[in-house]
Design a protein around this motif. Structure first.
Motif, PDB file in Angstrom:
ATOM      1  N   LEU A  22     -41.208  48.829  16.790  1.00 20.25           N
ATOM      2  CA  LEU A  22     -41.142  47.486  16.209  1.00 20.25           C
ATOM      3  C   LEU A  22     -42.334  47.147  15.315  1.00 20.25           C
ATOM      4  O   LEU A  22     -42.150  46.727  14.163  1.00 20.25           O
ATOM      5  N   PRO A  23     -43.584  47.291  15.792  1.00 18.51           N
ATOM      6  CA  PRO A  23     -44.707  46.958  14.898  1.00 18.51           C
ATOM      7  C   PRO A  23     -44.803  47.869  13.682  1.00 18.51           C
ATOM      8  O   PRO A  23     -45.164  47.423  12.593  1.00 18.51           O
ATOM      9  N   LEU A  24     -44.464  49.160  13.853  1.00 12.43           N
ATOM     10  CA  LEU A  24     -44.493  50.068  12.714  1.00 12.43           C
ATOM     11  C   LEU A  24     -43.450  49.687  11.669  1.00 12.43           C
ATOM     12  O   LEU A  24     -43.714  49.727  10.462  1.00 12.43           O
ATOM     13  N   ALA A  25     -42.261  49.307  12.134  1.00 13.15           N
ATOM     14  CA  ALA A  25     -41.213  48.856  11.211  1.00 13.15           C
ATOM     15  C   ALA A  25     -41.636  47.580  10.503  1.00 13.15           C
ATOM     16  O   ALA A  25     -41.415  47.400   9.298  1.00 13.15           O
ATOM     17  N   PHE A  26     -42.274  46.671  11.227  1.00 11.86           N
ATOM     18  CA  PHE A  26     -42.739  45.395  10.668  1.00 11.86           C
ATOM     19  C   PHE A  26     -43.766  45.654   9.564  1.00 11.86           C
ATOM     20  O   PHE A  26     -43.690  45.083   8.472  1.00 11.86           O
ATOM     21  N   ILE A  27     -44.712  46.532   9.821  1.00 12.81           N
ATOM     22  CA  ILE A  27     -45.742  46.869   8.830  1.00 12.81           C
ATOM     23  C   ILE A  27     -45.112  47.521   7.600  1.00 12.81           C
ATOM     24  O   ILE A  27     -45.468  47.214   6.456  1.00 12.81           O
ATOM     25  N   LEU A  30     -43.280  44.887   5.380  1.00 10.19           N
ATOM     26  CA  LEU A  30     -44.156  43.913   4.726  1.00 10.19           C
ATOM     27  C   LEU A  30     -45.096  44.524   3.701  1.00 10.19           C
ATOM     28  O   LEU A  30     -45.392  43.901   2.669  1.00 10.19           O
ATOM     29  N   PHE A  31     -45.569  45.719   3.948  1.00  8.01           N
ATOM     30  CA  PHE A  31     -46.680  46.221   3.148  1.00  8.01           C
ATOM     31  C   PHE A  31     -46.388  47.468   2.315  1.00  8.01           C
ATOM     32  O   PHE A  31     -47.170  47.804   1.447  1.00  8.01           O
ATOM     33  N   ILE A  32     -45.283  48.148   2.579  1.00  6.36           N
ATOM     34  CA  ILE A  32     -44.998  49.368   1.818  1.00  6.36           C
ATOM     35  C   ILE A  32     -44.012  49.039   0.702  1.00  6.36           C
ATOM     36  O   ILE A  32     -42.850  48.725   0.958  1.00  6.36           O
ATOM     37  N   THR A  33     -44.482  49.091  -0.538  1.00  5.30           N
ATOM     38  CA  THR A  33     -43.645  48.853  -1.712  1.00  5.30           C
ATOM     39  C   THR A  33     -43.024  50.174  -2.156  1.00  5.30           C
ATOM     40  O   THR A  33     -43.464  51.254  -1.741  1.00  5.30           O
ATOM     41  N   PRO A  41     -44.017  59.214   5.527  1.00  3.01           N
ATOM     42  CA  PRO A  41     -44.122  60.308   6.504  1.00  3.01           C
ATOM     43  C   PRO A  41     -45.301  60.158   7.467  1.00  3.01           C
ATOM     44  O   PRO A  41     -45.206  60.588   8.625  1.00  3.01           O
ATOM     45  N   LEU A  42     -46.400  59.553   7.006  1.00  3.32           N
ATOM     46  CA  LEU A  42     -47.540  59.347   7.898  1.00  3.32           C
ATOM     47  C   LEU A  42     -47.208  58.355   9.004  1.00  3.32           C
ATOM     48  O   LEU A  42     -47.582  58.537  10.165  1.00  3.32           O
ATOM     49  N   PHE A  43     -46.485  57.281   8.648  1.00  6.33           N
ATOM     50  CA  PHE A  43     -46.063  56.305   9.658  1.00  6.33           C
ATOM     51  C   PHE A  43     -45.121  56.949  10.665  1.00  6.33           C
ATOM     52  O   PHE A  43     -45.218  56.713  11.870  1.00  6.33           O
ATOM     53  N   ILE A  44     -44.199  57.768  10.163  1.00  5.10           N
ATOM     54  CA  ILE A  44     -43.266  58.453  11.060  1.00  5.10           C
ATOM     55  C   ILE A  44     -44.034  59.399  11.984  1.00  5.10           C
ATOM     56  O   ILE A  44     -43.748  59.487  13.189  1.00  5.10           O
ATOM     57  N   ALA A  45     -45.038  60.092  11.418  1.00  6.55           N
ATOM     58  CA  ALA A  45     -45.826  61.038  12.223  1.00  6.55           C
ATOM     59  C   ALA A  45     -46.571  60.310  13.340  1.00  6.55           C
ATOM     60  O   ALA A  45     -46.604  60.779  14.492  1.00  6.55           O
ATOM     61  N   ILE A  46     -47.158  59.158  13.012  1.00  5.71           N
ATOM     62  CA  ILE A  46     -47.871  58.378  14.034  1.00  5.71           C
ATOM     63  C   ILE A  46     -46.924  57.979  15.159  1.00  5.71           C
ATOM     64  O   ILE A  46     -47.241  58.088  16.351  1.00  5.71           O
ATOM     65  N   TYR A  47     -45.744  57.548  14.755  1.00  5.31           N
ATOM     66  CA  TYR A  47     -44.742  57.124  15.740  1.00  5.31           C
ATOM     67  C   TYR A  47     -44.330  58.294  16.638  1.00  5.31           C
ATOM     68  O   TYR A  47     -44.297  58.179  17.872  1.00  5.31           O
ATOM     69  N   ALA A  82     -46.267  66.055   8.124  1.00  6.72           N
ATOM     70  CA  ALA A  82     -46.375  64.737   7.491  1.00  6.72           C
ATOM     71  C   ALA A  82     -47.267  64.783   6.260  1.00  6.72           C
ATOM     72  O   ALA A  82     -46.934  64.211   5.214  1.00  6.72           O
ATOM     73  N   LEU A  83     -48.383  65.463   6.346  1.00 10.49           N
ATOM     74  CA  LEU A  83     -49.304  65.561   5.207  1.00 10.49           C
ATOM     75  C   LEU A  83     -48.672  66.318   4.045  1.00 10.49           C
ATOM     76  O   LEU A  83     -48.901  65.973   2.875  1.00 10.49           O
ATOM     77  N   SER A  84     -47.865  67.333   4.357  1.00 14.41           N
ATOM     78  CA  SER A  84     -47.212  68.082   3.280  1.00 14.41           C
ATOM     79  C   SER A  84     -46.227  67.201   2.526  1.00 14.41           C
ATOM     80  O   SER A  84     -46.166  67.223   1.291  1.00 14.41           O
ATOM     81  N   PHE A  85     -45.441  66.386   3.263  1.00 14.63           N
ATOM     82  CA  PHE A  85     -44.507  65.468   2.614  1.00 14.63           C
ATOM     83  C   PHE A  85     -45.247  64.392   1.829  1.00 14.63           C
ATOM     84  O   PHE A  85     -44.844  64.012   0.723  1.00 14.63           O
ATOM     85  N   THR A  86     -46.340  63.872   2.393  1.00 18.79           N
ATOM     86  CA  THR A  86     -47.120  62.838   1.720  1.00 18.79           C
ATOM     87  C   THR A  86     -47.748  63.376   0.438  1.00 18.79           C
ATOM     88  O   THR A  86     -47.721  62.721  -0.608  1.00 18.79           O
ATOM     89  N   ALA A  87     -48.315  64.572   0.503  1.00 21.27           N
ATOM     90  CA  ALA A  87     -48.925  65.183  -0.678  1.00 21.27           C
ATOM     91  C   ALA A  87     -47.887  65.407  -1.771  1.00 21.27           C
ATOM     92  O   ALA A  87     -48.132  65.162  -2.956  1.00 21.27           O
ATOM     93  N   SER A  88     -46.689  65.862  -1.366  1.00 23.66           N
ATOM     94  CA  SER A  88     -45.614  66.080  -2.335  1.00 23.66           C
ATOM     95  C   SER A  88     -45.207  64.763  -2.981  1.00 23.66           C
ATOM     96  O   SER A  88     -45.004  64.678  -4.193  1.00 23.66           O
TER      97      SER A  88
END
Length: 388
Positions: A22-27, A30-33, A41-47, A82-88
């Motif tokens: 829930l908090p990750l989805a909320f963030i 609101l904040f990811i354009t 991918p970083l948010f998914i990795a944290i989750y 996650a870092l590989s997807f983020t870098a790409s």
């Protein structure tokens, strides 16, 4: 009892996973354009790491050395992926941002060395030597009226932004005209707000049609959709049609870009929509510059869902971005021939607009623009003349 305990453990894990989500989805909401999607991918990795930790803790595996090693190994693997997807994603985003689709208008300046502005082959039939009208206009029309100036104005340098021959965006050109800073502008028709501004200033806008142009819609070249009907376009921009599958494309949400209020192309969209309200777009879907909307639709990150609008000549002759494709409308390609014949259904007149200038040459200038020579410059530039 073992079954009950196992069910309890599973339910505990599920509940904790939901609570973490829930908090990750909320963030994220609101904040990811859209231009920050590469960090998803970083948010998914944290989750996932937190859920794995809950599983290990609930099952008691972290009490053992082997369990801790397994957890650290899984965590390292998740972070690496996650870092590989983020870098790409960051790389692709940078590729998009490096694409400059704004046109350098300096290459169309009258009398400039190697100017792209068209020239008449025969002697001009009307010429100005002094008391030059100050002219301004839309970005997309600058090559045309720079051609007028090159034909009838004295040969010298005309600064792009502060001279007798300027180029501004449509809304600024109208402001300059209404405020008396220029004598004549070359633009698409005014918006309701611009007409109201003229009335409040005690000015009457006089619109003289001098040419024709196609108002066009375009998608990324990788989008399989090649044609839309006028009703489908209205559905997209009213918000009634939200997925490409509804108009013959793939199952992707439509991202419909717009321009700011009082820009020439946004006014053209409003006139096309008529009484049908245009949906309120997210802030990031409103693009200031006309080249910017082409850049957004051509961007790699928007290849499967974006649509935008502009005018035919600007996109095909000034920008020439091969990563976009102009859509057919009602099955008709937007070409000079289909504009001339009337087959293309969304055409707009190009106007010379005045507002009570005291310059004595305005009427003669407009008469010359409507003459064979003025209309020849319009045709040679790439637009369609008013009399053909």
């Amino acid at each position: 009892m073992k079954i009950v305990k196992m069910i309890t453990i599973i339910l505990t894990i599920i509940v904790m996973a939901i609570i973490l989500a829930l908090p990750l989805a909320f963030i994220s909401v609101l904040f990811i354009t859209p231009n920050m999607y590469y960090i998803v991918p970083l948010f998914i990795a944290i989750y996932v790491i937190l859920v794995v930790l809950i599983i290990f803790k609930t099952l008691g595996w972290t009490k053992y050395k082997s369990g801790k090693k397994s957890f650290y190994g899984v965590t390292a693997m998740i972070i690496a992926v996650a870092l590989s997807f983020t870098a790409s994603g960051m790389y692709k985003q940078n590729l998009d941002s490096l694409e400059d689709t704004e046109v350098d208008l300096h290459q169309y300046m009258p009398f400039a060395p190697e100017t792209k502005t068209v020239k008449l082959e025969e002697p001009v039939t009307w010429k100005l030597e002094s008391n030059l009208p100050v002219i301004d206009g839309a970005t997309a029309l600058y090559p045309m009226y720079a051609g007028f100036a090159q034909a009838v104005y004295p040969e010298k340098e005309y600064n792009l932004y502060s001279s007798k021959v300027m180029s501004n965006m449509t809304n600024i050109a109208y402001e300059n005209l209404i405020n008396g800073q220029v004598d004549m502008i070359f633009v698409a028709g005014p918006s309701a707000k611009q007409i109201e501004a003229a009335e409040q200033a005690g000015k009457e806008l006089k619109l003289t049609p001098i040419g024709k142009e196609a108002f066009v819609f375009f998608v990324n070249s990788k989008n399989p959709v090649k044609s839309l009907t006028i009703n489908e376009i209205k559905g997209v921009y009213s918000g009634d049609i939200t997925n490409w599958k509804d108009v013959g494309g793939k199952r992707n949400a439509i991202r419909a870009f717009q321009r700011p209020q009082d820009s020439g192309s946004q006014t053209a969209l409003q006139k096309l929509m008529g009484d049908e309200p245009i949906m309120d777009p997210p802030k990031e879907n409103v693009i200031d510059l006309m080249g910017g909307i082409i850049g957004q639709v051509s961007a790699y990150t928007n290849y499967n869902n974006a649509i935008g609008f502009t005018f035919r000549y600007y996109s095909t002759e000034m920008v020439r971005n091969e990563k976009i494709r102009l859509l057919q409308v009602n099955g008709v390609e937007p070409t000079a021939e289909s504009i001339r014949s009337g087959d293309y259904p969304i055409t707009a007149e190009i106007y010379a607009v005045t507002a009570g200038s005291e310059n004595p040459h305005i009427e003669e200038f407009i008469d010359w623009i409507l003459s064979d020579q003025g209309q020849e410059i319009i045709e040679k530039t790439g637009y369609v003349s008013i009399g053909k």
